[in-house]
Design a protein around this motif. Sequence first.
Motif, PDB file in Angstrom:
ATOM      1  N   ARG A   1      23.666 -33.907  51.848  1.00 14.46           N
ATOM      2  CA  ARG A   1      24.836 -33.257  51.243  1.00 14.46           C
ATOM      3  C   ARG A   1      25.280 -33.958  49.960  1.00 14.46           C
TER       4      ARG A   1
ATOM      5  N   ARG B   1      45.666 -38.696  50.183  1.00 15.61           N
ATOM      6  CA  ARG B   1      44.898 -38.815  48.944  1.00 15.61           C
ATOM      7  C   ARG B   1      45.762 -39.501  47.894  1.00 15.61           C
TER       8      ARG B   1
ATOM      9  N   PRO C   1      48.930 -33.899  44.491  1.00 15.06           N
ATOM     10  CA  PRO C   1      47.968 -33.628  43.413  1.00 15.06           C
ATOM     11  C   PRO C   1      48.505 -32.737  42.295  1.00 15.06           C
TER      12      PRO C   1
ATOM     13  N   ASP D   1      32.737 -24.964  45.822  1.00 14.26           N
ATOM     14  CA  ASP D   1      32.556 -25.478  47.176  1.00 14.26           C
ATOM     15  C   ASP D   1      33.839 -26.238  47.530  1.00 14.26           C
TER      16      ASP D   1
ATOM     17  N   ASP E   1      34.977 -27.316  50.281  1.00 14.31           N
ATOM     18  CA  ASP E   1      34.809 -28.467  51.183  1.00 14.31           C
ATOM     19  C   ASP E   1      34.465 -29.745  50.419  1.00 14.31           C
ATOM     20  N   ALA E   2      33.768 -29.582  49.305  1.00 10.34           N
ATOM     21  CA  ALA E   2      33.366 -30.756  48.532  1.00 10.34           C
ATOM     22  C   ALA E   2      34.461 -31.197  47.556  1.00 10.34           C
ATOM     23  N   CYS E   3      35.365 -30.275  47.209  1.00 12.00           N
ATOM     24  CA  CYS E   3      36.399 -30.548  46.197  1.00 12.00           C
ATOM     25  C   CYS E   3      37.206 -31.786  46.573  1.00 12.00           C
ATOM     26  N   VAL E   4      37.433 -32.673  45.602  1.00  9.48           N
ATOM     27  CA  VAL E   4      38.230 -33.873  45.860  1.00  9.48           C
ATOM     28  C   VAL E   4      39.596 -33.795  45.181  1.00  9.48           C
ATOM     29  N   GLY E   5      39.930 -32.643  44.620  1.00 12.98           N
ATOM     30  CA  GLY E   5      41.280 -32.433  44.107  1.00 12.98           C
ATOM     31  C   GLY E   5      41.625 -33.233  42.868  1.00 12.98           C
TER      32      GLY E   5
ATOM     33  N   GLN F   1      45.044 -25.551  41.137  1.00 11.48           N
ATOM     34  CA  GLN F   1      44.935 -26.287  42.390  1.00 11.48           C
ATOM     35  C   GLN F   1      45.966 -25.753  43.376  1.00 11.48           C
TER      36      GLN F   1
ATOM     37  N   GLY G   1      45.826 -29.723  46.368  1.00  9.95           N
ATOM     38  CA  GLY G   1      45.051 -30.155  45.208  1.00  9.95           C
ATOM     39  C   GLY G   1      43.687 -29.511  45.119  1.00  9.95           C
TER      40      GLY G   1
ATOM     41  N   CYS H   1      33.428 -32.181  36.964  1.00  5.73           N
ATOM     42  CA  CYS H   1      33.861 -32.256  38.369  1.00  5.73           C
ATOM     43  C   CYS H   1      33.187 -33.438  39.061  1.00  5.73           C
ATOM     44  N   PRO H   2      33.993 -34.387  39.583  1.00  8.48           N
ATOM     45  CA  PRO H   2      33.388 -35.573  40.196  1.00  8.48           C
ATOM     46  C   PRO H   2      32.723 -35.285  41.538  1.00  8.48           C
ATOM     47  N   ALA H   3      32.932 -34.085  42.073  1.00  8.27           N
ATOM     48  CA  ALA H   3      32.294 -33.725  43.343  1.00  8.27           C
ATOM     49  C   ALA H   3      31.202 -32.673  43.140  1.00  8.27           C
ATOM     50  N   ARG H   4      30.954 -32.314  41.898  1.00  3.18           N
ATOM     51  CA  ARG H   4      29.987 -31.256  41.578  1.00  3.18           C
ATOM     52  C   ARG H   4      30.234 -30.021  42.442  1.00  3.18           C
TER      53      ARG H   4
END
Lengths: 400, 64
Positions: free
Chosen positions: A62, A331, A375, B6, B8-12, B26, B30, B54-57
Motif C-alpha cells: 500500500r 492529528r 485542520p 483516495d 483513506d490515504a489522505c492525511v489532511g 477539506q 481535514g 500531495c504527501p500521501a499521493r
Amino acid sequence: MTDAPRRIVVVGASAAGLTAVETLRIEAFDGEITLVGAESRAPYDRPPLSKQILSGTWEPSRIDLRSEASYGELDLRLRLGTACVELDVRDRTVTLDDASRLEYDALLIATGAQPREVSATAGCPGVHVLRSLDDALAFRAAALDADHVLVVGAGFLGTEVAATLTELGTRVTMVDAEQTPMRRQLGPVVAERLLRLHTERGVDVRTGTVLRHCLPRDDGGVDAVLTDGSAVRTSCLLVAVGATPATRWLGSSGLRIDDGVVCDPRCQAAPGVHAAGDVASWFHQGVGARLRVEHRTNATEQAIAAARNVLGADEPYVPVPYFWSDQFGVRIQVYGTITAASEFAVIHGGTDEDSFVALYGSGGRVVGALGWRAPRELRRARSLVASQVPWQEVCVAERA
Amino acid sequence: MRIRVDVDACVGGGQCVVAAEDVFDQDDDGLVLVLQSTPDEGRADAVRMAARLCPARAITVDDA
C-alpha cells in the motif's frame, strides 16, 4: 548556465529522489536518467511506517509511491540495491558499491538520513531502529511478541510509535531527556498537552532522563537503567533519537558538509550538483537562515524545486514548511518553523479543549502555526505564516 | 480531465487546497473534498500540481 544536461543521475530512491525523476520528465527532459537506491525495494512512502504499517492496518504494498507497471513511463535506469560510495565533482562521476562508475552532466543528491544510534544500547539484544520498511516489519514482529516495549526518544517517531503500540495493547515506556515530549518541535505548551495525552492513554512516560546502560538478563530480556536511577524491565527497545543526514559517501567529494549537504538558495551544492530532501541544508531566503527539513512534504517540494533548477529554472526554494503527526487519533499539524519561536498564542479553541490552533512568533513576526485536531482552521492560519505577519497585528486582530 | 481521490490515504495536509482552492476543499476532519471532479482545462496545471504536492499521493488525475 552551461550546456543543458543530457545525463542526469539521481542518488537516493525515496520520496525526494523519485519526485525529482518525475519532475524531470514532466518538465520535458528527454535525456538519460539513472536513479540509484541503496534499498532493494522500489520507492515507498515512510510516514505510514510508524502508523499503518506498524499497526498492521496496511499491507506493505500500500505504501509504494508508484505502481510497478508505471515505471516504464519514466524511461529510467533504475539501480536498486546499490549504494553510492564516492563522488568526484570535478570528473562528474559517482562510484557505486559494486565498483562501477556512472558519469553525469547533472547530479541530484537525495540520500536522506539514517537513524542516530546511542551507545547505551551497545551489545544489548532486542534493539531496533525504524527508518526502512524492513526495519518497520522487523520491529513490528518483535513488538507483537514482547509484553513490553521501551521507546528511547520522544520526538516524532518515538511518540507515534508509543501511540500505535499502546493502541495495539502493548505496554510502552517512553524515555526522553526533555521534560515533555516533542518539546523542540512543538514548544513547551503543546508538548505539555502531548504529555497529558500519552499519560492519559497509558504510556509510561519518563522525562528528564536518558538511558544509561542495558543489562541483558538470563531470560532473554533486558534491564534498561536510566540516569535517574530507575530501571525498566523490557525485551524490545526502539531507539528513536533522531536521524543524521546520509553524507558519509561524500567525505572525499569536496562538497561542503555541515549537518547535510550545504546548498545555496536554489538547492545547488556545486557546479552540476543539487540536493533535496532530508540530506539537503539550503539557505531559505524567506527565513534568512540555512534549514534542513526532514519532513515528508519537504521531500516532494524540494525535489520539484531542485529538479527544475537542474534544468535551469533558476528559482530560489522558499517553502512554508509543513508537517503532521498522528497520535491516539489526534492529528497535529504545523506550518512554518516554530523551533526558534518565543511567542505563543492560541487563536482558536483552547489547549485544554479537544481542538485548538496556536500561533508562534519570533522577532516580532508570526513564524509558525499549529493545529491540534483543527485542520480547516489551521489552513486559514497558513497565510499568516507565509506572509510573516507582524505578531502584534495578529494577536490584536484575532482577539478582537 | 477527471480527478479521483483516495480518502483513506489522505492525511489532511491541505496542500491540494493551497494549490487549487476552487477544486479542492477539506471536511471537518481535514480530509479531501473534490469540489469539481472534471475541472476546466484552464485549471489543469494547478490540479496536476495539487496531485504532485500531495504527501500521501492520494490524488489521481486522469486525462480525458
